[in-house]
Design an enzyme around this catalytic site. Structure first.
Site, PDB file in Angstrom:
ATOM      1  N   THR A 260      63.215  36.522  60.902  1.00  0.00           N
ATOM      2  CA  THR A 260      63.535  35.392  62.052  1.00  0.00           C
ATOM      3  C   THR A 260      62.118  34.784  62.584  1.00  0.00           C
ATOM      4  O   THR A 260      61.175  35.185  62.109  1.00  0.00           O
ATOM      5  CB  THR A 260      63.995  36.114  63.336  1.00  0.00           C
ATOM      6  OG1 THR A 260      62.916  37.113  63.960  1.00  0.00           O
ATOM      7  CG2 THR A 260      65.137  37.046  63.046  1.00  0.00           C
ATOM      8  N   ASP A 261      62.271  33.802  63.446  1.00  0.00           N
ATOM      9  CA  ASP A 261      61.280  33.320  64.193  1.00  0.00           C
ATOM     10  C   ASP A 261      60.874  34.042  65.373  1.00  0.00           C
ATOM     11  O   ASP A 261      61.777  34.867  65.579  1.00  0.00           O
ATOM     12  CB  ASP A 261      61.169  31.866  64.259  1.00  0.00           C
ATOM     13  CG  ASP A 261      59.760  31.350  64.762  1.00  0.00           C
ATOM     14  OD1 ASP A 261      58.720  32.116  64.926  1.00  0.00           O
ATOM     15  OD2 ASP A 261      59.741  30.068  64.805  1.00  0.00           O
ATOM     16  N   TRP A 262      59.983  33.757  66.176  1.00  0.00           N
ATOM     17  CA  TRP A 262      59.601  34.467  67.317  1.00  0.00           C
ATOM     18  C   TRP A 262      60.671  34.714  68.223  1.00  0.00           C
ATOM     19  O   TRP A 262      61.161  33.851  68.940  1.00  0.00           O
ATOM     20  CB  TRP A 262      58.225  33.782  67.790  1.00  0.00           C
ATOM     21  CG  TRP A 262      57.529  34.492  69.121  1.00  0.00           C
ATOM     22  CD1 TRP A 262      57.899  34.615  70.259  1.00  0.00           C
ATOM     23  CD2 TRP A 262      56.580  35.490  68.789  1.00  0.00           C
ATOM     24  NE1 TRP A 262      56.947  35.371  70.889  1.00  0.00           N
ATOM     25  CE2 TRP A 262      56.162  35.853  70.065  1.00  0.00           C
ATOM     26  CE3 TRP A 262      55.839  35.711  67.888  1.00  0.00           C
ATOM     27  CZ2 TRP A 262      55.012  36.654  70.291  1.00  0.00           C
ATOM     28  CZ3 TRP A 262      54.838  36.467  67.884  1.00  0.00           C
ATOM     29  CH2 TRP A 262      54.209  37.081  69.352  1.00  0.00           C
TER      30      TRP A 262
END
Ligand code: NOJ
Length: 711
Positions: A260-262
């Site tokens: 995932t991103d942040w």
């Protein structure tokens, strides 16, 4: 290790792992945010990965993961090595992706990847969150600098090349690292260029425009994919099975792991409001096909409880962990948890030379009334402007000045060359004088001495004015509504212009700004974007004709903020008077995709196309007096199609270097699929009918020869 052995080892590990160990394997811990002790605790719990940690601290976490867990599964360390391993001092810093894309040269991207991989591997790390394969179509977006520009074909070619550079042929060798194609998908297409917002996208449009670069990255073997913050038709990409499973794995055949991103998982709760609790969000994310969860450490407890409560099948975790372990085994981490790297390679002469070459190739000369190249007879050069001697602005985003936490106070690490320093050295070599004055700051209210700059420049033979943007205007959460030059930069330009001295404007900026008359009323306009360590030296070499700037724009320049988006491959249908666009602005951009003049001129003639073999050729002649490199660009248009197709679309390009007066025949061989579209059933097809092939110097109609044909 062959695939069968890897699969068997993964299966054996999975059979042994507890629910807790599987959940931990999916967690990626942000070390700079949680701190060392907490990171160590996670290593002992069996976390699968850490990000933003370097050198010995990483080694200590690895040791804990291997020696203090039951199964001793090694961790992988990820880092944002975006244009070089720039978060670490002394690493080689390349031009930004956007600047590198100006080279239209996949070899440049490959080299950036290879050098960066070596330096990252030497730090004991395994994985870079690069490349960005989003498109920079709405230039108000803060992250346009990270893209390879506005075009899916060019972005795909550059993207596949940098992936090959990072990963090499064998993930287990000591000098190569994992690449991560991101942000999957359509992150740059957020409405109003508002970072992470919803996209105005359908799946058809996604397949037509945004998927092709990711397909090329998957075909190049990219080992990981990062999901986007945004959403499609109201579904966050984080929870979208269609993109993460059906398309990515089912259709593209991706066999790496998805990160995932942040904090994407908590975003489902707090930003996007599609989940009421972190547990709901974690279940959604895991089910949709996210294998590794960046930053959201609460995912760990959430999924363990969810499985125990019967809200999530353990098999979902098995699948995610299988993807992660497969890559760890393909990297041979169990035998060699640390990459060998190359001691002494940080900023070594070989790497610096490659960064210089990339900077040279990324310059785009966009206007020149003959003032350039500067003649050796020049006696005095005035270098003026806020970005002439600002290494932070020259680097742009993703170096030790900006991440993992902004640190503009960090002392710049040599070597680097600003424009001022480059021009000073060039002047010295020919015995000319060089004066410098900052003039004003890029942001309002920091510094202003326009009168001082005018007085410094007044008896110069030529003024080199360096304008642009600065770090507070670049990156995540830094979208701009106004792209005109900020602060007093235009006043500075006008005051200098009024001196009547030849004036060259140089743009050191993260992306195309609405430079207006700072470019059109200058005697020459040179676009340098963020050129990395040697961006300033490259500018000086170009100004003095030591190199012939050969870059071409991978992105269009707007005439004003209100004209954005202004990408070349737009759909037709604008209800505007013929030849007109907005009633107060021409339809065309200030500078178009593919444009760039250099010191040579190229003439095209004799375009031929064989309808049967789809072979095309064209003669290109250097009509200038300097050897130069031309990028021959091929576009097509579908005359009548079942869905609206772009006015033109790039399908190939070739570079050719020609001596003055020299002519070369440049050939292309196309396939039917090159002329395809995505139809209403979301299938990529080539529809029979009439087409136009256009080949020439840039995407502008007047630069292209045409050949009509039928399929
Ligand atoms: C958020 C950014 O969107 C992404 O590109 C980056 O790789 C991660 N943070 C990690 O720093």
């Amino acid at each position: 290790m062959d695939n069968k052995t890897i699969a068997a080892r993964v299966q054996a590990l999975l059979a042994e792992m507890t629910l807790e160990e599987k959940a931990a394997q999916m967690v990626q811990v942000p070390v700079a945010y949680v701190g060392h002790e907490e990171a160590l605790r996670w290593a002992r719990l069996g976390a699968g990965s850490f990000l933003h940690v370097l050198g010995d601290e990483a080694r200590e976490l690895q040791k804990a993961a291997i020696e203090e867990t039951r199964l001793g599964i090694p961790v992988i360390f990820g880092i944002d090595a975006i244009h070089g391993h720039g978060l670490n001092d002394h690493a080689t810093i390349f031009p930004s992706q956007l600047a590198a894309a100006c080279s239209w040269n996949p070899e440049v991207a490959y080299t950036m990847g290879q050098v960066t991989a070596r330096e990252v591997a030497t730090d004991g790390l395994h994985w870079t969150f690069s490349p960005v394969l989003c498109l920079g179509r709405d230039t108000r977006w803060g992250r346009v600098d990270e893209t390879f520009g506005e075009d899916p074909y060019l972005a795909g070619e550059m993207g596949a090349a940098i992936v090959r550079g990072y990963q090499g042929d064998d993930l287990s060798d000591g000098e190569h690292i994992l690449a991560c194609a991101k942000h999957y998908i359509g992150y740059g297409e957020a409405v109003g260029a508002r970072d992470a917002c919803d996209t105005e996208m359908t799946y058809r449009k996604l397949r037509e425009v945004f998927l092709p670069p990711f397909k090329k990255a998957v075909d190049a073997g990219v080992a990981s994919i990062m999901t986007a913050y945004g959403s499609i038709d109201g579904t966050p990409f984080t929870s979208d099975r269609t993109t993460l499973k059906d398309i990515l794995r089912g259709e593209l055949g991706f066999d790496g792991f998805v990160v995932t991103d942040w904090d994407n998982v908590t975003s489902l709760v707090h930003r996007q409001h599609v989940a009421g609790t972190v547990q709901e969000a974690s279940v959604m994310a895991a089910r949709a096909g996210n294998d590794m969860i960046m930053t959201t450490t609460a995912f760990y407890d959430a999924v363990i409880e969810a499985v125990r409560a019967g809200k999530l099948e353990e098999s979902v975790l098995d699948e995610a962990v299988r993807h992660i372990l497969t890559i760890k085994l393909r990297m041979n981490l169990f035998e060699k948890p640390e990459k060998a790297g190359r001691p002494g390679c940080f900023g070594c002469a070989e790497h610096l030379a490659k960064a210089k070459d990339a900077a040279d190739k990324s310059l785009v000369l966009l206007a020149n009334n003959g003032v350039l190249p500067l003649q050796p007879s020049v006696k005095k050069v005035a270098v003026i402007g806020p970005n002439a001697d600002d290494i932070r602005a020259q680097y742009g985003d993703w170096t030790y000045f900006t991440h993992p936490k902004p640190n503009l106070a960090h002392e710049p690490v040599r070597p680097y060359v600003t424009v001022k320093e480059g021009v000073e050295a060039a002047c010295k070599a020919i015995g000319a004088a060089c004066v410098y004055h900052r003039g004003c700051s890029v942001l309002d209210g920091e510094y202003e001495d326009i009168a001082g700059a005018v007085s410094a420049a007044k008896d110069a033979d030529v003024i080199v004015l360096v304008v642009g943007d600065v770090i507070p205007q670049i990156g995540e959460e830094k979208d701009r509504a106004v792209l005109e030059l900020s602060g007093r930069q235009m006043e500075l330009f006008d005051a200098l212009r009024a001196l009547g001295i030849p004036l060259v404007t140089v743009l050191v900026a993260s992306k195309p700004l609405a430079v207006g008359r700072a470019a059109t009323d200058a005697d020459a306009f040179l676009c340098a974007f963020n050129g990395g360590m040697f961006g300033g030296e490259a500018v000086a070499k170009a100004l003095f004709g030591e190199i012939n700037p050969s870059g071409r724009l991978p992105i269009s320049f707007p005439r004003s903020s209100g004209q954005v988006p202004v990408y070349y491959n737009s759909l037709p249908g604008w209800h505007a008077l013929p030849g007109r666009g907005y009633c107060d602005l021409p339809r065309t951009p200030l500078y178009a995709f593919g444009e760039g003049i250099g010191y040579s001129a190229f003439a095209y003639d004799g375009l031929t196309l064989d309808e049967k073999t789809l072979e095309a050729s064209v003669n290109v002649t250097n009509t200038g007096s300097m050897t130069g490199t031309e990028t021959v660009q091929a576009y097509f248009s579908d005359v009548v199609s079942s869905v609206i197709t772009p006015v033109k679309q790039l399908i190939a390009f070739r570079q050719v270097t020609l001596a003055p007066g020299e002519t070369k025949k440049v050939s292309f061989r196309f396939a039917r699929e090159d002329f395809s579209l995505v139809n209403r059933q979301e299938q990529r097809v080539t529809e029979p009918g009439d087409f136009v092939l256009r080949i020439g110097h840039s995407s502008r109609d007047e630069d292209l020869l045409e050949a009509a044909f039928r399929l």
